[in-house]
Write a protein that holds these residues in place. Structure first.
Motif, PDB file in Angstrom:
ATOM      1  N   LEU A  74       0.824  -1.208   0.000  1.00 28.74           N
ATOM      2  CA  LEU A  74       0.000   0.000   0.000  1.00 28.74           C
ATOM      3  C   LEU A  74       0.860   1.260   0.000  1.00 28.74           C
ATOM      4  O   LEU A  74       0.550   2.221  -0.711  1.00 28.74           O
ATOM      5  N   LEU A  78      -0.697   2.341  -3.380  1.00 27.36           N
ATOM      6  CA  LEU A  78      -2.075   2.723  -3.104  1.00 27.36           C
ATOM      7  C   LEU A  78      -2.586   3.770  -4.088  1.00 27.36           C
ATOM      8  O   LEU A  78      -3.748   3.742  -4.487  1.00 27.36           O
ATOM      9  N   THR A  90      -1.811   8.665   0.803  1.00 25.86           N
ATOM     10  CA  THR A  90      -1.502   7.293   1.208  1.00 25.86           C
ATOM     11  C   THR A  90      -1.364   7.160   2.721  1.00 25.86           C
ATOM     12  O   THR A  90      -2.015   6.294   3.319  1.00 25.86           O
TER      13      THR A  90
END
Length: 185
Positions: A74, A78, A90
């Motif tokens: 992520l 992301l 993020t």
């Protein structure tokens, strides 16, 4: 915690693991299955790796385009999914996941889970052209699977995210069936 995911939001593998456990247990109890093989794509592939390594009745896991560790994935990717700039969004989204959804992304780490797997066989499939989840994610997982397990990594070319089957249908089917015949039956 079975059934924790409700379909409106994603737990990015965190809640879905419990749903998969429920499906595995249903197959064992209601369908009298002793051994289970899992096949998952993308987040489902990562979920299959986590749940499959933890559940003693799962003996074979086929993971097409998984991420290796949710937290690091992520942080790096992301913005691909959210279509928002990485900074400042993020860190805000990851923080919100932890606080609002109670998702601890460090608990969704296929590359850490496979290290401790017992009695599993793995087939990882990933396209080198995947922009959503880079193929290096599968390579990281593959490297962490101990040599005591059967493991295969098939890297395809010129297929978008989770499209290796569409581009290489016959070879995909042959590889999956061969893997299952040799390491599941």
């Amino acid at each position: 915690m079975p059934g924790k995911s409700k379909g409106r939001t994603t737990g990015i593998g965190y809640f879905e693991k419990h749903d998969l456990f429920s499906a595995i247990d249903f197959s064992i109890k209601e369908k009298k299955q002793e051994k289970i093989a899992l096949l998952g794509w993308s987040m489902g592939a990562s979920t299959a790796l986590v749940a499959g390594c933890e559940h003693p009745n799962v003996s074979a896991i086929i993971a097409d385009s998984p991420f290796s560790d949710l937290e690091s994935y992520l942080r790096q990717n992301l913005s691909f999914w959210s279509k928002l700039p990485s900074r400042p969004f993020t860190p805000m989204i990851i923080y919100s996941m932890k606080k609002l959804l109670k998702i601890d992304s460090s608990d969704v780490s296929p590359m850490n889970i496979v290290k401790n797997a017992i009695g599993k066989s793995f087939l990882l499939i990933h396209s080198k052209s995947d922009e959503a989840i880079p193929y290096l994610e599968s390579e990281k997982i593959y490297q962490e699977i101990s040599s005591g397990h059967h493991k295969e990594l098939w890297l395809t070319e010129n297929a978008e995210h989770i499209n290796s089957y569409l581009v290489f249908k016959e070879e995909y089917e042959r590889r999956v069936l061969t893997f299952l015949n040799e390491h599941f039956m």
